[in-house]
Design a protein around this motif. Structure first.
Motif, PDB file in Angstrom:
ATOM      1  N   LYS A   5      71.144 -27.801   7.155  1.00  0.00           N
ATOM      2  CA  LYS A   5      69.861 -28.367   6.709  1.00  0.00           C
ATOM      3  C   LYS A   5      69.726 -29.807   7.218  1.00  0.00           C
ATOM      4  O   LYS A   5      70.644 -30.610   7.070  1.00  0.00           O
ATOM      5  CB  LYS A   5      69.779 -28.326   5.181  1.00  0.00           C
ATOM      6  N   ASP A 217      67.174 -29.560   0.361  1.00  0.00           N
ATOM      7  CA  ASP A 217      68.598 -29.268   0.120  1.00  0.00           C
ATOM      8  C   ASP A 217      68.706 -28.014  -0.748  1.00  0.00           C
ATOM      9  O   ASP A 217      69.552 -27.150  -0.526  1.00  0.00           O
ATOM     10  CB  ASP A 217      69.272 -30.401  -0.678  1.00  0.00           C
ATOM     11  N   ASP A 272      70.945 -39.953  -3.266  1.00  0.00           N
ATOM     12  CA  ASP A 272      69.827 -39.561  -2.432  1.00  0.00           C
ATOM     13  C   ASP A 272      70.146 -38.414  -1.493  1.00  0.00           C
ATOM     14  O   ASP A 272      69.278 -37.647  -1.107  1.00  0.00           O
ATOM     15  CB  ASP A 272      69.433 -40.788  -1.596  1.00  0.00           C
TER      16      ASP A 272
HETATM   17 MG    MG Z   1      67.018 -35.564   0.619  1.00  0.00          MG
END
Ligand code: MG
Ligand code: ASP
Length: 471
Positions: A5, A217, A272
């Motif tokens: 990803k 994610d 984050d």
């Molecule tokens: Mg992110």
């Protein structure tokens, strides 16, 4: 199969797209260009695009026509710049450029309908937000094809089936699994590399939904679990999960190995690099998750597994988030009830605004809500409309949150008292505090201009710079 990803910063501009394509080609193909193994790519919208799309929708609802038109024009030129730079002189340039233009025309039509209605529902907001990823998958797939990879762009709206909780939809795993069997497996069996939109999905009736901001994610984990992938790799712009933001503390250390529970904790406090919901799907299937850096691919990053190796070093982490403001909801007289607080939170949740942190003081009859700066006006409008007459709304300067998240076993007394002592010593102005009922973590809301100094000081005071080598 490996699921890779790539987040918004990894596909920020043409150079970043090219870098991501290199990483994918290197992992998907051997030196002769033959397919090495099964790969699936999940990609986010280009950095900042989702926030711009949403800002445009809010502008449309408020009748600010010029603003949403400018946003559309800016998105068009940013995406076309990538297409021009990477597919220059190729027939694909015309094809993908045309696709980008068509998609942005549809966006403008949607903005216009929102402007006519003068109202933006969370469902409408999801429909708008879904354009960012749809644009980036088409570009990335074309760039990969140009490099000889049989890549195919696919929309998550055809693959991830969710409930209709717009703005933060939850996956329906059985139906998603079935879609993946039907649509993805035949492709990968033929050596095709699917390039799938992160963040966006659809209800079983096909209405677009999103999984919540930063949700690409989560998509990677959902697809990884649904396809029984061997590993899920989350590529971002830092060397894994670190003891502090490396842009603030260059000496910050990578946490080389974490358990699912530890990683979920850090993600919930706003690390984050990982959306908090990402851990759940992979935990259920025991799939290892790696957090790696697309700008430093040789670094091993952070490995997240069920049982980390016993010899690993236990380190706390400091997580800081900027770009926030605080809204104080108060009431003049003594009529403050829990309903006021509940009403405020419910109104914001219904309006699709996330509240990363809130705290209620005993004495002041007020509720402090920390919201994203870009959501502030929207939140103030919603609260102004939904709360009763006697309520007052105030905003403060820009704020940041700093969370200190410890691990059991790091020291005997937990980390909270150490964190308070350090902030006291440093003289940081603490605006609000939130603490879970454990001694392992605490979050502070501080003025944004004090965040960097505070994080650097905390990192030193907690001894995170002195510990042995772990990178
Ligand atoms: Mg992110
Ligand atoms: N593009 C979405 C966002 O900005 C999802 C993501 O980047 O993970 O929130």
């Amino acid at each position: 199969m490996i699921v890779h990803k790539f987040g918004g910063t990894s596909v920020g501009d043409a150079e970043c797209f090219a870098n991501v394509a290199d990483i994918i080609v290197e992992r998907h193909c051997d030196a002769n260009g033959a397919v090495r193994g099964k790969t699936l790519v999940v990609v986010s919208a280009i950095g900042g695009a989702t926030s711009q799309l949403i800002a445009g929708a809010r502008a449309a609802a408020a009748g600010r026509d010029t603003e949403y038109r400018e946003i559309k024009a800016e998105l068009l030129s940013r995406h076309l710049a990538v297409v021009d730079a990477l597919l220059n002189h190729r027939p694909a340039r015309l094809e993908v450029g045309g696709l980008v233009e068509d998609q942005l025309h549809s966006l403008e039509r949607l903005y216009r309908s929102i402007a006519v209605l003068g109202e933006l529902t969370v469902r409408g907001c999801d429909a708008v937000a879904s354009f960012g990823e749809q644009l980036s998958v088409n570009i990335l797939a074309a760039v990969l094809r140009d490099r000889g990879v049989r890549a195919q762009a696919l929309s998550g709206t055809e693959l991830s089936v969710t409930d209709d909780n717009f703005g933060a939809a939850a996956p329906l795993m059985d139906q998603t699994r079935q879609r993946l069997q039907e649509r993805i497996i035949p492709l990968v069996e033929r050596g095709v590399l699917p390039v799938v939109t992160g963040y966006i999905a659809a209800t079983k009736e096909g209405v677009p939904t999103t999984l919540g901001r930063g949700g690409s994610d989560y998509t990677a984990a959902i697809l990884g679990a649904g396809l029984e992938a061997d590993e899920v790799w989350i590529w971002s712009d830092v060397d894994g999960i670190l003891t502090a933001d490396p842009n603030i503390v260059p000496q910050a250390r990578t946490l080389a190995e974490l358990s699912y529970t530890e990683a979920a904790d850090l993600a919930y406090f706003g690390a984050d690099v990982l959306h908090p919901k990402t851990i759940r799907p992979v935990t259920e299937s025991g799939i290892p998750l790696r957090i790696v850096n697309s700008f430093n691919p040789a670094h091993l990053g952070t490995l997240i597994v069920e049982t980390p190796s016993p010899g690993r070093q236990l380190l706390p982490a400091i997580i800081s988030t900027t770009g926030l403001t605080m809204i104080a909801v108060g009431i003049q007289d003594d009529t403050w009830t829990l309903q006021v607080a509940a009403g405020a939170l419910q109104a914001l949740s219904k309006a699709g605004a996330e509240v990363p942190m809130f705290s209620q003081s005993f004495s002041e009859h007020s509720l402090n809500l920390v919201v994203r700066e870009q959501d502030q006006d929207h939140c103030l409008n919603v609260l102004g409309r939904e709360l009763s007459e006697g309520c007052s709304l105030g905003t403060t300067e820009k704020v940041a949150t700093v969370s200190v998240v410890g691990v059991p076993g790091w020291n005997e007394t937990g980390i909270v008292s150490h964190a308070f002592a350090a902030l006291g010593k440093h003289g940081t102005r603490v605006i609000a505090v939130a603490q879970a009922a454990t001694e392992y973590s605490v979050s502070f809301c501080v003025p944004e201009d004090q965040v960097a100094d505070t994080v650097r000081f905390l990192h030193r005071e907690l001894g995170l710079e002195r510990v042995g080598q772990q990178t």
